[in-house]
Design a protein around this motif. Structure first.
Motif, PDB file in Angstrom:
ATOM      1  N   ARG A 186     -48.622 -24.590-113.944  1.00  0.00           N
ATOM      2  CA  ARG A 186     -47.726 -24.013-114.951  1.00  0.00           C
ATOM      3  C   ARG A 186     -47.916 -24.748-116.276  1.00  0.00           C
ATOM      4  O   ARG A 186     -48.113 -25.957-116.286  1.00  0.00           O
ATOM      5  CB  ARG A 186     -46.270 -24.145-114.526  1.00  0.00           C
ATOM      6  CG  ARG A 186     -45.955 -23.456-113.233  1.00  0.00           C
ATOM      7  CD  ARG A 186     -44.544 -23.815-112.759  1.00  0.00           C
ATOM      8  NE  ARG A 186     -44.317 -23.336-111.415  1.00  0.00           N
ATOM      9  CZ  ARG A 186     -43.804 -22.158-111.117  1.00  0.00           C
ATOM     10  NH1 ARG A 186     -43.469 -21.338-112.073  1.00  0.00           N
ATOM     11  NH2 ARG A 186     -43.643 -21.798-109.866  1.00  0.00           N
ATOM     12  N   THR A 206     -41.142 -22.696-118.914  1.00  0.00           N
ATOM     13  CA  THR A 206     -42.451 -22.278-118.422  1.00  0.00           C
ATOM     14  C   THR A 206     -42.955 -21.121-119.273  1.00  0.00           C
ATOM     15  O   THR A 206     -42.314 -20.085-119.383  1.00  0.00           O
ATOM     16  CB  THR A 206     -42.375 -21.849-116.944  1.00  0.00           C
ATOM     17  OG1 THR A 206     -41.915 -22.973-116.178  1.00  0.00           O
ATOM     18  CG2 THR A 206     -43.726 -21.411-116.423  1.00  0.00           C
ATOM     19  N   ILE A 207     -44.130 -21.325-119.887  1.00  0.00           N
ATOM     20  CA  ILE A 207     -44.723 -20.316-120.765  1.00  0.00           C
ATOM     21  C   ILE A 207     -45.623 -19.384-119.954  1.00  0.00           C
ATOM     22  O   ILE A 207     -45.593 -18.179-120.126  1.00  0.00           O
ATOM     23  CB  ILE A 207     -45.515 -20.977-121.907  1.00  0.00           C
ATOM     24  CG1 ILE A 207     -44.627 -21.939-122.703  1.00  0.00           C
ATOM     25  CG2 ILE A 207     -46.157 -19.937-122.809  1.00  0.00           C
ATOM     26  CD1 ILE A 207     -43.425 -21.305-123.355  1.00  0.00           C
ATOM     27  N   PHE A 208     -46.462 -19.957-119.084  1.00  0.00           N
ATOM     28  CA  PHE A 208     -47.274 -19.135-118.189  1.00  0.00           C
ATOM     29  C   PHE A 208     -47.607 -19.934-116.943  1.00  0.00           C
ATOM     30  O   PHE A 208     -47.434 -21.146-116.897  1.00  0.00           O
ATOM     31  CB  PHE A 208     -48.543 -18.615-118.875  1.00  0.00           C
ATOM     32  CG  PHE A 208     -49.591 -19.667-119.155  1.00  0.00           C
ATOM     33  CD1 PHE A 208     -50.519 -20.017-118.192  1.00  0.00           C
ATOM     34  CD2 PHE A 208     -49.660 -20.280-120.382  1.00  0.00           C
ATOM     35  CE1 PHE A 208     -51.481 -20.979-118.443  1.00  0.00           C
ATOM     36  CE2 PHE A 208     -50.624 -21.238-120.657  1.00  0.00           C
ATOM     37  CZ  PHE A 208     -51.534 -21.587-119.673  1.00  0.00           C
ATOM     38  N   TRP A 209     -48.056 -19.222-115.913  1.00  0.00           N
ATOM     39  CA  TRP A 209     -48.436 -19.860-114.669  1.00  0.00           C
ATOM     40  C   TRP A 209     -49.610 -19.125-114.062  1.00  0.00           C
ATOM     41  O   TRP A 209     -49.898 -17.980-114.418  1.00  0.00           O
ATOM     42  CB  TRP A 209     -47.268 -19.920-113.691  1.00  0.00           C
ATOM     43  CG  TRP A 209     -46.706 -18.582-113.346  1.00  0.00           C
ATOM     44  CD1 TRP A 209     -47.050 -17.772-112.300  1.00  0.00           C
ATOM     45  CD2 TRP A 209     -45.694 -17.873-114.059  1.00  0.00           C
ATOM     46  NE1 TRP A 209     -46.332 -16.612-112.317  1.00  0.00           N
ATOM     47  CE2 TRP A 209     -45.485 -16.647-113.392  1.00  0.00           C
ATOM     48  CE3 TRP A 209     -44.952 -18.156-115.195  1.00  0.00           C
ATOM     49  CZ2 TRP A 209     -44.560 -15.719-113.838  1.00  0.00           C
ATOM     50  CZ3 TRP A 209     -44.029 -17.212-115.627  1.00  0.00           C
ATOM     51  CH2 TRP A 209     -43.839 -16.025-114.948  1.00  0.00           C
ATOM     52  N   THR A 210     -50.287 -19.803-113.159  1.00  0.00           N
ATOM     53  CA  THR A 210     -51.464 -19.238-112.517  1.00  0.00           C
ATOM     54  C   THR A 210     -51.074 -18.571-111.204  1.00  0.00           C
ATOM     55  O   THR A 210     -49.928 -18.654-110.760  1.00  0.00           O
ATOM     56  CB  THR A 210     -52.494 -20.341-112.198  1.00  0.00           C
ATOM     57  OG1 THR A 210     -51.933 -21.228-111.215  1.00  0.00           O
ATOM     58  CG2 THR A 210     -52.884 -21.125-113.441  1.00  0.00           C
ATOM     59  N   GLU A 211     -52.061 -17.966-110.594  1.00  0.00           N
ATOM     60  CA  GLU A 211     -51.877 -17.478-109.238  1.00  0.00           C
ATOM     61  C   GLU A 211     -51.705 -18.680-108.312  1.00  0.00           C
ATOM     62  O   GLU A 211     -51.928 -19.818-108.718  1.00  0.00           O
ATOM     63  CB  GLU A 211     -53.103 -16.666-108.816  1.00  0.00           C
ATOM     64  CG  GLU A 211     -54.383 -17.493-108.800  1.00  0.00           C
ATOM     65  CD  GLU A 211     -55.604 -16.660-108.474  1.00  0.00           C
ATOM     66  OE1 GLU A 211     -55.820 -16.369-107.291  1.00  0.00           O
ATOM     67  OE2 GLU A 211     -56.315 -16.305-109.415  1.00  0.00           O
TER      68      GLU A 211
END
Length: 59
Positions: A18, A25-30
């Motif tokens: 993340r 949290t701005i973005f996260w991965t799989e």
């Protein structure tokens, strides 16, 4: 520091990288099966992100 990457297990037991800015949290991965894979995802963002194009899509 106002921004950082974190690696945390999700409810499915997978590792998720993340990007967090000011505690949000701005973005996260799989989800990944290993912490190493999550670290590799972070490395890819750091390597490829700065040169990425910006595309604006008007709806």
């Amino acid at each position: 520091m106002a921004h950082k990457f974190t690696i945390k297990k999700n409810k499915a037991g997978e590792f998720v990288a993340r990007f967090v800015y000011n505690s949000e949290t701005i973005f996260w991965t799989e989800g990944y099966s290993s912490k190493t894979s999550a670290r590799n995802a972070i490395a890819s963002v750091l390597k490829n992100g700065p040169g990425a194009a910006i595309e604006e899509i008007d709806d």
